[in-house]
Design an enzyme around this catalytic site. Structure first.
Site, mmCIF file in Angstrom:
data_model
loop_
_atom_site.group_PDB
_atom_site.id
_atom_site.type_symbol
_atom_site.label_atom_id
_atom_site.label_comp_id
_atom_site.label_asym_id
_atom_site.label_seq_id
_atom_site.Cartn_x
_atom_site.Cartn_y
_atom_site.Cartn_z
ATOM 1 N N LYS A 175 40.141 33.275 44.887
ATOM 2 C CA LYS A 175 40.617 32.938 43.504
ATOM 3 C C LYS A 175 41.461 34.158 43.069
ATOM 4 O O LYS A 175 40.940 35.159 42.753
ATOM 5 C CB LYS A 175 39.395 32.760 42.343
ATOM 6 C CG LYS A 175 39.771 32.571 41.087
ATOM 7 C CD LYS A 175 39.135 33.433 40.069
ATOM 8 C CE LYS A 175 39.962 33.973 38.947
ATOM 9 N NZ LYS A 175 41.096 34.074 38.768
ATOM 10 N N GLY A 228 38.549 44.454 40.067
ATOM 11 C CA GLY A 228 39.152 44.048 38.614
ATOM 12 C C GLY A 228 38.426 44.926 37.617
ATOM 13 O O GLY A 228 38.059 46.301 38.036
ATOM 14 N N CYS A 284 44.786 50.969 39.604
ATOM 15 C CA CYS A 284 43.122 51.536 39.278
ATOM 16 C C CYS A 284 42.969 53.180 39.368
ATOM 17 O O CYS A 284 42.482 53.669 39.077
ATOM 18 C CB CYS A 284 42.351 50.809 40.174
ATOM 19 S SG CYS A 284 42.942 50.769 41.856
HETATM 20 P P1 NAD Z 1 40.082 41.542 35.129
HETATM 21 O O1 NAD Z 1 38.764 42.059 35.397
HETATM 22 O O2 NAD Z 1 40.777 41.322 33.927
HETATM 23 O O3 NAD Z 1 40.426 40.377 36.231
HETATM 24 C C1 NAD Z 1 40.199 40.302 37.543
HETATM 25 C C2 NAD Z 1 40.028 39.173 38.334
HETATM 26 O O4 NAD Z 1 38.883 38.555 37.747
HETATM 27 C C3 NAD Z 1 41.108 38.006 37.740
HETATM 28 O O5 NAD Z 1 41.299 37.123 38.906
HETATM 29 C C4 NAD Z 1 40.305 37.245 36.849
HETATM 30 O O6 NAD Z 1 40.794 36.107 36.476
HETATM 31 C C5 NAD Z 1 38.943 37.139 37.240
HETATM 32 N N1 NAD Z 1 38.013 37.074 36.202
HETATM 33 C C6 NAD Z 1 38.030 37.429 34.863
HETATM 34 N N2 NAD Z 1 36.569 37.240 34.233
HETATM 35 C C7 NAD Z 1 35.881 36.786 34.991
HETATM 36 C C8 NAD Z 1 34.566 36.369 34.907
HETATM 37 N N3 NAD Z 1 33.742 36.425 33.962
HETATM 38 N N4 NAD Z 1 33.920 36.066 36.227
HETATM 39 C C9 NAD Z 1 34.642 35.978 37.404
HETATM 40 N N5 NAD Z 1 35.938 36.528 37.419
HETATM 41 C C10 NAD Z 1 36.772 36.743 36.453
HETATM 42 O O7 NAD Z 1 41.291 42.655 35.818
HETATM 43 P P2 NAD Z 1 43.048 42.605 35.895
HETATM 44 O O8 NAD Z 1 43.267 42.774 34.592
HETATM 45 O O9 NAD Z 1 43.227 41.519 36.658
HETATM 46 O O10 NAD Z 1 43.056 43.967 36.577
HETATM 47 C C11 NAD Z 1 43.089 45.182 36.185
HETATM 48 C C12 NAD Z 1 41.767 45.955 36.398
HETATM 49 O O11 NAD Z 1 41.362 46.022 37.663
HETATM 50 C C13 NAD Z 1 41.765 47.386 35.953
HETATM 51 O O12 NAD Z 1 40.543 47.751 35.487
HETATM 52 C C14 NAD Z 1 41.965 48.167 37.243
HETATM 53 O O13 NAD Z 1 41.321 49.580 37.321
HETATM 54 C C15 NAD Z 1 41.228 47.397 38.185
HETATM 55 N N6 NAD Z 1 41.456 47.539 39.548
HETATM 56 C C16 NAD Z 1 40.745 48.166 40.441
HETATM 57 C C17 NAD Z 1 40.943 48.584 41.615
HETATM 58 C C18 NAD Z 1 39.855 49.134 42.650
HETATM 59 O O14 NAD Z 1 40.043 49.098 43.757
HETATM 60 N N7 NAD Z 1 38.972 49.916 41.839
HETATM 61 C C19 NAD Z 1 42.061 47.997 41.941
HETATM 62 C C20 NAD Z 1 43.060 47.363 41.241
HETATM 63 C C21 NAD Z 1 42.623 47.302 39.892
#
Ligand code: NAD
Length: 495
Positions: A175, A228, A284
């Site tokens: 997803k 995320g 991130c």
């Molecule tokens: P997000 O948490 O909004 O979404 C990430 C993914 O989760 C998306 O595919 C989204 O559709 C899905 N999602 C949202 N709600 C969900 C739920 N309740 N259950 C299951 N899936 C769900 O994050 P984003 O805006 O896409 O990305 C930015 C964030 O990701 C920032 O906080 C960043 O620091 C983090 N990030 C972390 C890393 C790492 O390796 N630590 C790498 C890249 C990004």
């Protein structure tokens, strides 16, 4: 012309069962529709999990080196299509072409690493405490892997997860983020073309509620790998515990760069510009705090502000652009809110602070590179992840204070220190609370063959990348072979 894309389930390209769709737009020009994608829901997830489950028995028996060979071909095709994928990635998520090329390259590197890992996947052989008995541990696939990814590394992050999942013999339901479905669709196409059996890999487009939650709660999904935000990661951790799934969480960051009074200031300047404003601060690992030793504070601030003001904003497809747009309107609003929070907390706005809409940027979600000085550790702009081009600068009087300020964060992903004192460098490796520490380099710049991940609220202890991620995608089985021809009782007969 905008294209219509589909899910990939049961080896076929299909619409969402509901027929619903969503649009993917270019953040540098919101009038441009990049594509239309299925807005899927629970029944689509159920079909995809069923497909993956059916494919598992055959895939798990395919020799790991043969699974690896497919990934080598995936790497070859990605390399051939690198430029096209990078351009489309810039169109759908905004970062400049050099960076999207780097994103694809990270996927290629990960493919070649994974390809050879199929020939390792080591277990252990260990002496038995009993005579004529053989002890070993072997590594087996787990089953169906649910993969949920963010939009900021639309190719690299899915490859970090899906390649090891596949080479270890798991089937996948993927997803992707709904802001970057095009790169995901291309990625799945390439995997299928390279020879991943169709039902082994399933793609379900859609949002967190429609697709993410049903995947996390599905009893037939054995593991979830999620990257995320920390908020969503915590909710996944809770809901996945109902079915006792294995869960890997890679979450937010509030990464800091320290510049000591003995650091190379020109080098540190290049580092912080790249770390804070690369990917428009939406990594991130982005540098969102700069911790300056008081002896070089004023000099460094002068250098930094004038360099930040020269950064060229624009559509990432244009070669002169250095900073692209934010991902969407919500993120632009969030950044603006944090600018107001910073001002109201008493930090000094030294440059930027505004939405940017000059010339070609009028129809995109651009924001000026923004720097606050006189930030103190308790301010929200020093603690919370902003995910935009906003840098908070803190002043310290010693190495000890610098590390204390850096560690004063709920997150612990990446970190950096610029110093020419080798002793300080080694102390920092030991003292900084983070999964990643750079000495004399910026906070960004993962390499495919090195473990990647963070401590504290950045994750739950797993690592992506390198050799460590393969542990996550395999179950260890302990095997005893007794060739003595009689009952031998461990702990009893030998003592
Ligand atoms: P997000 O948490 O909004 O979404 C990430 C993914 O989760 C998306 O595919 C989204 O559709 C899905 N999602 C949202 N709600 C969900 C739920 N309740 N259950 C299951 N899936 C769900 O994050 P984003 O805006 O896409 O990305 C930015 C964030 O990701 C920032 O906080 C960043 O620091 C983090 N990030 C972390 C890393 C790492 O390796 N630590 C790498 C890249 C990004």
């Amino acid at each position: 012309m905008s294209m219509k894309y589909q899910n990939h389930i049961h080896g076929e390209w299909v619409d969402a069962l509901s027929g619903e769709t969503f649009e993917n737009r270019n953040p540098a020009n919101w009038n441009e529709v990049v594509g239309t994608f299925p807005d899927s829901a629970k029944p689509d997830v159920e079909a995809a999990v069923k497909s993956a489950r059916e494919a598992f028995d055959k895939w798990r028996l395919t020799p790991a080196p043969a699974r690896g060979d497919i990934l080598r071909r995936v790497g070859d095709i990605m390399a051939e299509r690198k430029e096209e994928i990078a351009k489309n990635m810039t169109r759908e998520m905004g970062k400049v072409l050099d960076e999207t090329r780097g994103d694809v390259q990270e996927g290629i590197d990960t493919a070649y690493y994974a390809a050879t890992e199929g020939r390792r996947m080591f277990g252990h052989t260990v002496p038995s405490e009993l005579p004529n008995k053989f002890n070993m541990s072997i590594r087996l696939p787990i089953g169906v892997a649910g993969i949920i990814t963010p939009w900021n590394f639309p190719m690299a992050i899915p490859t970090w997860k899906i390649f090891p999942a596949l080479v270890c013999g798991n089937c996948v339901v993927f997803k992707p983020a709904s802001d970057t479905p095009l790169t995901a669709a291309t990625f799945v196409e390439i995997l299928l073309e390279a020879g991943v059996p169709p039902k082994v890999l399933n793609l379900v487009h859609g949002g967190g509620n429609g697709v993410g939650i049903p995947l996390v709660t599905h009893p037939d999904v054995n593991l979830i790998s999620f990257t995320g935000s920390t908020g969503v990661g915590k909710s996944i951790s809770k809901s996945a515990s109902e079915t006792l799934k294995r869960v890997s969480l890679e979450l937010g960051g509030k990464n800091a760069q320290i510049v000591m009074d003995d650091g190379d200031l020109d080098l540190a300047l290049e580092g912080v510009l790249w770390g804070a404003f690369g990917t428009t601060g939406q990594r991130c690992t982005a540098t969102s705090r700069l911790i300056l030793h008081e002896k070089i504070h004023d000099q460094f601030m002068g250098m930094l502000v004038s360099a930040a003001q020269k950064l060229k904003l624009g559509d990432g497809l244009k070669p002169e652009s250095q900073v692209g747009p934010l991902i969407n309107e919500d993120q632009q609003k969030t950044v603006q809110e944090y600018v107001e929070i910073g001002k109201s907390e008493g930090a000094k706005l030294v440059t930027g602070g505004n939405v940017y809409s000059e010339g070609d940027c009028a129809k995109g979600w651009f924001h000026e590179p923004t720097i606050f000085s006189e930030v103190t550790p308790e301010m929200r702009i020093a603690k919370e992840e902003i995910f935009g081009p906003v840098l908070s600068v803190l002043r310290v009087g010693s190495y000890e204070e610098a590390v204390k300020v850096l560690n004063n964060s709920p997150y612990g992903l990446s970190s950096s220190i610029y110093t020419n004192d080798v002793n300080r460098g080694f102390q920092a490796m030991r003292d900084i609370e983070a999964g990643i520490t750079y000495i004399n380099g910026p906070t960004i710049g993962a390499e495919a063959h090195m473990p990647f991940g963070g401590v504290k609220e950045t994750g739950n202890g797993h690592r992506e990348g390198g050799w460590e991620v393969y542990e996550f995608y395999t179950e260890t089985k302990t095997v005893f072979v007794d060739y003595s021809g009689k009952l031998q009782r461990a702990q009893i007969d030998n003592y």
